[in-house]
Motif scaffolding. Structure first.
Motif, short mmCIF file in Angstrom:
data_model
loop_
_atom_site.label_atom_id
_atom_site.label_comp_id
_atom_site.label_asym_id
_atom_site.label_seq_id
_atom_site.Cartn_x
_atom_site.Cartn_y
_atom_site.Cartn_z
N ALA A 48 44.23 33.62 57.25
CA ALA A 48 43.46 34.23 58.34
C ALA A 48 43.88 35.69 58.47
O ALA A 48 43.07 36.57 58.75
N ASP A 49 45.16 35.91 58.30
CA ASP A 49 45.70 37.27 58.23
C ASP A 49 47.04 37.18 57.52
O ASP A 49 47.52 36.09 57.21
N ALA A 50 47.60 38.36 57.24
CA ALA A 50 48.85 38.38 56.47
C ALA A 50 50.04 38.74 57.35
O ALA A 50 51.03 39.31 56.86
N SER A 200 38.75 31.39 64.00
CA SER A 200 39.83 30.74 63.28
C SER A 200 39.31 30.45 61.87
O SER A 200 38.12 30.21 61.68
N VAL A 201 40.19 30.48 60.91
CA VAL A 201 39.77 30.34 59.51
C VAL A 201 40.12 28.96 58.98
O VAL A 201 41.26 28.52 59.07
N CYS A 203 38.23 25.48 56.32
CA CYS A 203 37.27 25.14 55.28
C CYS A 203 35.83 25.34 55.80
O CYS A 203 35.55 25.05 56.97
N TRP A 204 34.93 25.78 54.91
CA TRP A 204 33.59 26.11 55.40
C TRP A 204 32.83 24.91 55.99
O TRP A 204 32.07 25.09 56.95
N PRO A 205 33.00 23.67 55.50
CA PRO A 205 32.21 22.60 56.12
C PRO A 205 32.65 22.31 57.56
O PRO A 205 31.89 21.68 58.31
N CYS A 206 33.84 22.70 57.93
CA CYS A 206 34.42 22.31 59.22
C CYS A 206 34.69 23.51 60.12
O CYS A 206 35.45 23.40 61.09
N THR A 207 34.08 24.63 59.82
CA THR A 207 34.35 25.85 60.60
C THR A 207 33.03 26.56 60.90
O THR A 207 32.24 26.80 59.99
N ARG A 208 32.82 26.88 62.16
CA ARG A 208 31.62 27.63 62.53
C ARG A 208 32.03 28.86 63.33
O ARG A 208 33.17 28.96 63.81
N GLY A 219 35.66 26.68 66.98
CA GLY A 219 34.79 26.54 65.81
C GLY A 219 35.33 25.63 64.73
O GLY A 219 34.72 25.48 63.67
N ARG A 220 36.48 25.01 64.97
CA ARG A 220 37.07 24.10 63.98
C ARG A 220 36.69 22.66 64.32
O ARG A 220 36.87 22.22 65.45
#
Ligand code: SF4
Length: 232
Positions: A48-50, A200-201, A203-208, A219-220
């Protein structure tokens, strides 16, 4: 570096450090870990960030950064991982599940994440991380107390009962403002999804994307009772 033998000794060490280091800076917490464990600690990052990778690299250049490559990541997340590997003095290890997405579909049916996200997370995140962490004594993540009610009691150093190892939460006490300030002051890499409506970052199927005013993690696994993938 101390000689560490039994799990009970490690647990006692972690519990004591969790009390004594409460209020210490993130760098002080990671330096404590490095003094205790030498190279036998790693950072798990969702990319999500470093922030935590950059802190860890200051303490131990070349530190291992574990990224769970579930096969379901947004391109932006894979790009952030590659940028972290290219620009920070760290060793990024992409951890893959035992089965590819196609193999999992063949074994369990397509879109397991819709029917049984706990099983999908277990196969693609929890077990791969458990296997990868077998190489270490301690692991760190960017978990923060203010992210979710399930994280409110996190200590900066604690005992990971599930894995039998030390868990480091060096930015547990940080707020989102602290994170933003550190990123701005240090030019830290940030996943572009976070400036594209995602709070929040994952997996694409579970994040909006989230709506204005919504909690960052709303969004998770939206629309389900699930709030954690089982890693924490
Ligand atoms: Fe599967 Fe979703 Fe968990 Fe990713 S977040 S491992 S796609 S259930």
């Amino acid at each position: 570096m101390v000689a560490l033998s039994t799990k009970d000794e490690l647990k006692a060490l972690a519990t004591q450090a969790g009390e004594e280091l409460d209020g210490a800076s993130a760098l002080e917490i990671l330096r404590w870990a490095d003094d205790q464990f030498g190279p036998a600690w790693a950072v798990a990052s969702s990319m999500a960030d470093a922030v935590v990778p950059s802190l860890a690299a200051q303490v131990r250049p070349g530190v291992d950064i574990l990224f769970l490559d579930t096969g379901y990541h947004f391109a932006e997340t894979l790009g952030t991982r590659d940028a972290v590997a290219a620009t920070l003095p760290v060793t990024v290890r992409s951890i893959t599940p035992r089965q590819s997405v196609a193999e999992q579909d063949a074994s369990f049916g397509a879109r397991l994440y819709e029917r049984n996200p706990d099983q999908c997370c277990a196969l693609r995140k929890v077990m791969p991380l458990r296997n990868a962490l077998a190489d270490y004594v301690a692991w760190a993540s960017g978990l923060r107390r203010d992210e979710a009610i399930t994280r409110a009691g996190a200590k900066v150093v604690e005992w990971d009962e599930q894995r039998g190892m030390v868990k480091l939460n060096p930015i547990a006490a940080w707020t989102q403002d602290d994170v933003d300030a550190y990123i701005a002051a240090n030019g830290v890499l940030v996943n572009p999804l976070l400036s594209d409506g995602y709070g929040s970052v994952g997996c694409w199927p579970c994040t909006r994307r989230i709506a204005p005013g919504e909690d960052a993690r709303a969004g998770r696994w939206s629309g389900t009772q699930k709030v954690e993938c089982g890693l924490h």
